[in-house]
Write a protein that holds these residues in place. Structure first.
Motif, short mmCIF file in Angstrom:
data_model
loop_
_atom_site.label_atom_id
_atom_site.label_comp_id
_atom_site.label_asym_id
_atom_site.label_seq_id
_atom_site.Cartn_x
_atom_site.Cartn_y
_atom_site.Cartn_z
N GLU A 1 0.80 -1.21 0.00
CA GLU A 1 0.00 0.00 0.00
C GLU A 1 0.84 1.27 0.00
N ASN A 2 2.14 1.12 -0.09
CA ASN A 2 2.98 2.31 -0.02
C ASN A 2 2.67 3.25 -1.17
N VAL A 3 2.37 4.48 -0.82
CA VAL A 3 2.12 5.50 -1.84
C VAL A 3 3.12 6.62 -1.63
N THR A 4 3.69 7.09 -2.72
CA THR A 4 4.73 8.11 -2.63
C THR A 4 4.14 9.51 -2.74
N THR A 5 4.91 10.49 -2.29
CA THR A 5 4.46 11.87 -2.42
C THR A 5 4.33 12.25 -3.89
N GLU A 6 5.19 11.68 -4.74
CA GLU A 6 5.13 11.98 -6.17
C GLU A 6 3.81 11.49 -6.77
N GLN A 7 3.38 10.29 -6.37
CA GLN A 7 2.11 9.76 -6.87
C GLN A 7 0.94 10.61 -6.41
N LEU A 8 0.97 11.04 -5.15
CA LEU A 8 -0.10 11.87 -4.64
C LEU A 8 -0.13 13.23 -5.33
N HIS A 9 1.04 13.81 -5.54
CA HIS A 9 1.13 15.09 -6.27
C HIS A 9 0.52 14.94 -7.67
N GLU A 10 0.84 13.84 -8.33
CA GLU A 10 0.34 13.62 -9.69
C GLU A 10 -1.19 13.53 -9.70
N LEU A 11 -1.74 12.79 -8.73
CA LEU A 11 -3.20 12.66 -8.65
C LEU A 11 -3.87 13.99 -8.32
N ILE A 12 -3.28 14.73 -7.36
CA ILE A 12 -3.86 16.02 -6.96
C ILE A 12 -3.80 17.02 -8.12
N ASP A 13 -2.67 17.06 -8.82
CA ASP A 13 -2.52 17.98 -9.95
C ASP A 13 -3.51 17.65 -11.07
N LYS A 14 -3.89 16.40 -11.16
CA LYS A 14 -4.85 15.99 -12.19
C LYS A 14 -6.27 16.42 -11.81
N VAL A 15 -6.58 16.37 -10.51
CA VAL A 15 -7.94 16.64 -10.06
C VAL A 15 -8.24 18.13 -9.91
N ILE A 16 -7.29 18.89 -9.41
CA ILE A 16 -7.53 20.31 -9.10
C ILE A 16 -8.11 21.10 -10.27
N PRO A 17 -7.58 20.97 -11.49
CA PRO A 17 -8.16 21.75 -12.60
C PRO A 17 -9.60 21.38 -12.92
N GLU A 18 -10.01 20.17 -12.54
CA GLU A 18 -11.36 19.71 -12.84
C GLU A 18 -12.38 20.15 -11.79
N MET A 19 -11.90 20.68 -10.66
CA MET A 19 -12.80 21.09 -9.59
C MET A 19 -13.34 22.48 -9.84
N ASP A 20 -14.47 22.79 -9.21
CA ASP A 20 -15.08 24.10 -9.34
C ASP A 20 -14.13 25.17 -8.82
N GLU A 21 -14.49 26.43 -9.07
CA GLU A 21 -13.69 27.53 -8.52
C GLU A 21 -13.68 27.46 -7.00
N GLU A 22 -13.03 28.38 -6.39
CA GLU A 22 -12.74 28.32 -4.97
C GLU A 22 -13.88 27.75 -4.12
N ASN A 23 -13.60 26.68 -3.41
CA ASN A 23 -14.51 26.10 -2.43
C ASN A 23 -13.68 25.40 -1.37
N ILE A 24 -14.33 24.93 -0.33
CA ILE A 24 -13.58 24.36 0.80
C ILE A 24 -12.83 23.09 0.40
N GLU A 25 -13.41 22.30 -0.51
CA GLU A 25 -12.73 21.08 -0.94
C GLU A 25 -11.44 21.39 -1.70
N LYS A 26 -11.53 22.36 -2.61
CA LYS A 26 -10.35 22.72 -3.40
C LYS A 26 -9.27 23.35 -2.52
N GLU A 27 -9.68 24.21 -1.61
CA GLU A 27 -8.72 24.85 -0.70
C GLU A 27 -8.06 23.81 0.20
N SER A 28 -8.85 22.84 0.68
CA SER A 28 -8.31 21.77 1.54
C SER A 28 -7.30 20.93 0.77
N LEU A 29 -7.61 20.62 -0.49
CA LEU A 29 -6.72 19.81 -1.30
C LEU A 29 -5.40 20.54 -1.55
#
Length: 277
Positions: free
Chosen positions: A206-234
């Motif tokens: 189950e080991n997940v690296t910071t690089e993998q998490l960064h890649e997933l987060i960078d992929k999701v952020i542009p698809e999220m709505d404009e400023e909201n609590i979920e995007k700010e938290s991410l």
């Protein structure tokens, strides 16, 4: 977008004629693309099946993990677990149906390892739930109870998928809660000991690296709505991955903020594992 289209069209064909009975040629024709376009997205049909397994199992596992992580705040946690599990199966019934029917398909070693991986994740979540709900009461029978709960989920899913029995989620969940509680309270002769379980349990990486998490987060952020609590938290969690500066309580709260966002469920699951929650 092209990968998503191919996956959707392939799933339609797999549902009609099975994985083995579907060729790459049929998938490309059904998707209205060339073979070259297919192989730019997937190296082979097995690679496509792997992508489908990841796509759907991540959603199912994330749904179940969210319930298990919030058990302390739920009035009837066992009911909630069964309800969400079957609700998730129903939501992805086409995919689950294909997997259950295609057990005879000659999966490659990589495909088998992928399925074993998600099966092991499921077992770990069920065991965590059992320990949280029943505690020391089931210390010596928890592994038997694990396989009972797992079998309930599988067998009743097959009943609805193959026999087309109408699924009443409320009735089914209440019925299985009663059965599970009876087993937890009345079982006195364990068969699966901790030693036996450790002998045949599936290896889980189950080991997940910071690089993998960064890649997933960078992929999701542009698809999220404009400023909201979920995007700010991410975004804050992304910074925490780079430089640890927040308390565990704050990090846990930020993960909870994104847990219910449909695009963040798998990321929140991985973040909980990464930070040890």
């Amino acid at each position: 977008m092209k990968k998503q289209l191919i996956m959707e069209k392939a799933l339609e064909l797999f549902a009609k004629q099975g994985i083995e009975g579907t060729s790459v040629q049929q998938i490309t024709e059904h998707s209205n693309i060339s073979k070259g376009a297919f192989y730019l997205s997937f190296k082979s049909k097995d690679a496509l099946v792997l992508a489908l397994i990841d796509h759907f199992m991540e959603k199912i596992i994330a749904d179940i993990d969210l319930v298990v992580s919030e058990l302390e705040h739920v009035e009837n946690p066992l009911y909630k677990y069964y309800y969400v599990t079957f609700e998730s199966f129903l939501k992805h019934s086409d995919f689950v149906n294909i997997l259950l029917k295609e057990q005879a398909y000659s999966f490659s070693e990589e495909l088998l390892m992928k399925m074993h991986y998600y099966d092991a994740l499921t077992e770990k979540l069920i065991l965590t739930m059992i320990e949280k709900i029943f505690g020391n009461q089931v210390q010596f029978i928890k592994y038997d109870l694990l396989y009972c709960v797992k079998t309930f989920s599988r067998m009743y899913s097959e009943l609805f998928l193959f026999q087309k029995v109408p699924m009443d989620l409320d009735l089914l969940s209440r019925s299985l809660v009663e059965k599970t509680n009876l087993l937890a309270k009345q079982t006195s002769i364990p068969f699966i000991t901790e030693e036996l379980f450790s002998m045949f349990k599936k290896p889980l990486q189950e080991n997940v690296t910071t690089e993998q998490l960064h890649e997933l987060i960078d992929k999701v952020i542009p698809e999220m709505d404009e400023e909201n609590i979920e995007k700010e938290s991410l975004l804050l969690l992304k910074k925490e991955l780079e430089v640890s500066s927040m308390s565990r309580a704050i990090v846990k709260g930020l993960i909870e903020n994104i847990s219910h966002h449909p695009q963040c469920k798998w990321i929140s699951y991985l973040l909980r594992r990464y930070f040890g929650f």
